[in-house]
Design a protein around this motif. Structure first.
Motif, PDB file in Angstrom:
ATOM      1  N   ASP A 115       0.153 -14.545 -36.334  1.00  0.00           N
ATOM      2  CA  ASP A 115       0.532 -14.678 -37.742  1.00  0.00           C
ATOM      3  C   ASP A 115       1.617 -13.659 -38.070  1.00  0.00           C
ATOM      4  O   ASP A 115       1.350 -12.455 -38.180  1.00  0.00           O
ATOM      5  CB  ASP A 115      -0.696 -14.453 -38.615  1.00  0.00           C
ATOM      6  N   LYS A 116       2.865 -14.128 -38.233  1.00  0.00           N
ATOM      7  CA  LYS A 116       3.969 -13.200 -38.490  1.00  0.00           C
ATOM      8  C   LYS A 116       3.766 -12.408 -39.774  1.00  0.00           C
ATOM      9  O   LYS A 116       4.117 -11.218 -39.839  1.00  0.00           O
ATOM     10  CB  LYS A 116       5.298 -13.970 -38.572  1.00  0.00           C
ATOM     11  N   SER A 117       3.228 -13.046 -40.800  1.00  0.00           N
ATOM     12  CA  SER A 117       3.058 -12.338 -42.069  1.00  0.00           C
ATOM     13  C   SER A 117       2.107 -11.164 -41.914  1.00  0.00           C
ATOM     14  O   SER A 117       2.331 -10.076 -42.480  1.00  0.00           O
ATOM     15  CB  SER A 117       2.565 -13.300 -43.154  1.00  0.00           C
ATOM     16  N   LYS A 118       1.045 -11.337 -41.132  1.00  0.00           N
ATOM     17  CA  LYS A 118       0.088 -10.259 -40.901  1.00  0.00           C
ATOM     18  C   LYS A 118       0.722  -9.141 -40.069  1.00  0.00           C
ATOM     19  O   LYS A 118       0.583  -7.947 -40.385  1.00  0.00           O
ATOM     20  CB  LYS A 118      -1.146 -10.804 -40.194  1.00  0.00           C
ATOM     21  N   GLU A 156      -4.915  -8.495 -26.379  1.00  0.00           N
ATOM     22  CA  GLU A 156      -4.355  -9.791 -26.751  1.00  0.00           C
ATOM     23  C   GLU A 156      -4.746 -10.794 -25.678  1.00  0.00           C
ATOM     24  O   GLU A 156      -4.393 -10.642 -24.513  1.00  0.00           O
ATOM     25  CB  GLU A 156      -2.833  -9.715 -26.906  1.00  0.00           C
ATOM     26  N   PRO A 157      -5.508 -11.821 -26.039  1.00  0.00           N
ATOM     27  CA  PRO A 157      -5.970 -12.787 -25.044  1.00  0.00           C
ATOM     28  C   PRO A 157      -4.839 -13.666 -24.533  1.00  0.00           C
ATOM     29  O   PRO A 157      -3.825 -13.849 -25.219  1.00  0.00           O
ATOM     30  CB  PRO A 157      -7.003 -13.614 -25.820  1.00  0.00           C
ATOM     31  N   ASP A 158      -5.023 -14.187 -23.349  1.00  0.00           N
ATOM     32  CA  ASP A 158      -4.144 -15.224 -22.817  1.00  0.00           C
ATOM     33  C   ASP A 158      -4.593 -16.534 -23.456  1.00  0.00           C
ATOM     34  O   ASP A 158      -5.651 -17.078 -23.115  1.00  0.00           O
ATOM     35  CB  ASP A 158      -4.276 -15.276 -21.290  1.00  0.00           C
ATOM     36  N   TYR A 161       2.078 -10.970 -28.197  1.00  0.00           N
ATOM     37  CA  TYR A 161       2.898 -11.003 -26.986  1.00  0.00           C
ATOM     38  C   TYR A 161       2.683 -12.370 -26.333  1.00  0.00           C
ATOM     39  O   TYR A 161       1.722 -12.585 -25.586  1.00  0.00           O
ATOM     40  CB  TYR A 161       2.533  -9.864 -26.028  1.00  0.00           C
ATOM     41  N   PHE A 162       3.582 -13.289 -26.635  1.00  0.00           N
ATOM     42  CA  PHE A 162       3.403 -14.696 -26.268  1.00  0.00           C
ATOM     43  C   PHE A 162       3.804 -15.015 -24.836  1.00  0.00           C
ATOM     44  O   PHE A 162       3.643 -16.154 -24.388  1.00  0.00           O
ATOM     45  CB  PHE A 162       4.204 -15.589 -27.228  1.00  0.00           C
ATOM     46  N   GLN A 215       1.368  -0.238 -33.279  1.00  0.00           N
ATOM     47  CA  GLN A 215       0.480  -1.152 -33.989  1.00  0.00           C
ATOM     48  C   GLN A 215      -0.020  -2.282 -33.109  1.00  0.00           C
ATOM     49  O   GLN A 215       0.537  -2.563 -32.049  1.00  0.00           O
ATOM     50  CB  GLN A 215       1.223  -1.760 -35.192  1.00  0.00           C
ATOM     51  N   ALA A 216      -1.066  -2.944 -33.594  1.00  0.00           N
ATOM     52  CA  ALA A 216      -1.467  -4.236 -33.053  1.00  0.00           C
ATOM     53  C   ALA A 216      -0.574  -5.301 -33.680  1.00  0.00           C
ATOM     54  O   ALA A 216       0.090  -5.065 -34.697  1.00  0.00           O
ATOM     55  CB  ALA A 216      -2.935  -4.509 -33.375  1.00  0.00           C
ATOM     56  N   ALA A 217      -0.544  -6.494 -33.070  1.00  0.00           N
ATOM     57  CA  ALA A 217       0.237  -7.605 -33.614  1.00  0.00           C
ATOM     58  C   ALA A 217      -0.515  -8.897 -33.350  1.00  0.00           C
ATOM     59  O   ALA A 217      -1.348  -8.980 -32.443  1.00  0.00           O
ATOM     60  CB  ALA A 217       1.635  -7.643 -33.007  1.00  0.00           C
ATOM     61  N   TRP A 218      -0.184  -9.917 -34.151  1.00  0.00           N
ATOM     62  CA  TRP A 218      -0.939 -11.165 -34.133  1.00  0.00           C
ATOM     63  C   TRP A 218       0.016 -12.357 -34.167  1.00  0.00           C
ATOM     64  O   TRP A 218       1.194 -12.213 -34.530  1.00  0.00           O
ATOM     65  CB  TRP A 218      -1.846 -11.217 -35.358  1.00  0.00           C
TER      66      TRP A 218
END
Length: 300
Positions: A17-20, A228-230, A50-51, A12-15
């Protein structure tokens, strides 16, 4: 009668926003469980973006204890659906001590084990040493390269950068792992040319399939997708390439995902690994008396 196990992987993609992000994970888990999966695996750090692309102390606020909101939700899902579920947490273990942790939930039994990532990278765009403390290795306390016993079998769980190290896979196999699981977060620098991208992804796939071959056990790999942007604005971001897969004990690809969100379902013949190890008894023929130098950094 062969022992069969139906496994599911959520790519999956991830964001941020944890809820999303967790809603996307939950949808995949439910779909796979409804189709018969008894073991469902999620990718590394699936609850957030990915922080680690840059260093920022405020991002430690994303971390949670193992029994925090994310862990509690995953445990509830495993219990409700009566499955074994492997999730991934940015774990807050103590002030200043944080881990990249894979956690295994076994139905109504709840948490049956966790694995804290042992090999921590520090590369442009992957500044994980800033965020993660390496896991401890203590077999007596079930820490480090120690499989996790579940109702569906003994799982050798490793995380992302661990996937490049044959020593990690071998130690899990020697401790009786029946499956190797690699939740991961890897992708391309968008500025790389197509030839370099192909080399990187091929190497990533080959090394993990080789762990299946060398140890005679299936391998499950779940990776993320999407750009995922920096968020610091310094780098070009990462294009996560997906490519999640399941291979058998001879490295044979049983399923291989593309570059978009995908839910994979595979039925494994666990007894096939027993036969493979009889035909190719690598563990029997190891020269354990001659490998002492493997514990040294280099041989001079």
């Amino acid at each position: 009668m062969t022992r069969q196990l139906t496994v599911g992987l959520v790519q999956q993609a991830a964001w941020p926003d944890k809820s999303k992000s967790l809603a996307e994970s939950e949808a995949g888990i439910r779909e796979l469980a409804a189709k018969g999966a008894k073991l469902v695996m999620l990718q590394e750090l699936h609850a957030t973006h990915y922080f680690c692309q840059y260093e920022d102390t405020e991002l430690f606020d994303l971390a949670e204890p193992l029994d925090g909101p994310t862990g509690t939700r995953l445990a509830e899902l495993a219990a409700e659906l009566d499955i074994v579920l492997m999730g991934s947490l940015f774990e807050r273990r103590a002030p200043g001590v944080y881990h990249n942790t894979a956690v295994v939930y076994d139905g109504k039994r709840g948490v049956v084990g966790q694995y804290r990532k042992m090999h921590i990278p520090d590369d442009p765009g992957f500044y994980e040493k800033f965020y993660f403390t390496p896991g401890d290795h203590d077999a007596a306390r079930n820490e480090g390269f120690t499989p996790i016993d579940t109702s569906v079998g003994r799982l050798g769980v490793l995380v992302c950068w661990d996937q490049w190290y044959p020593e990690a896979a071998r130690l899990m196999a020697l401790a009786g792992a029946e499956l190797l699981l690699y939740p991961t977060a890897i992708g391309w620098n968008p500025q790389d040319d197509e030839t370099e991208k192909t080399r990187q992804k091929d190497a990533w796939t080959i090394i993990q399939r080789s762990h299946g071959v060398a140890n005679g056990i299936p391998v499950l790999v779940a990776n993320r997708v999407g750009h995922e942007p920096d968020l610091s604005g310094v780098g070009a971001g990462i294009d996560f390439w997906g490519g999640s897969f399941v291979c058998g004990p001879q490295g044979e690809l049983l399923a291989h995902a593309g570059t978009e969100s995908e839910r994979m379902l595979v039925t494994l013949d666990l007894d096939h690994g027993e036969n493979v190890r009889r035909w190719w008894p690598y563990l029997r023929d190891r020269r354990v008396d001659a490998y002492g130098d493997l514990t040294r950094r280099l041989r001079d």
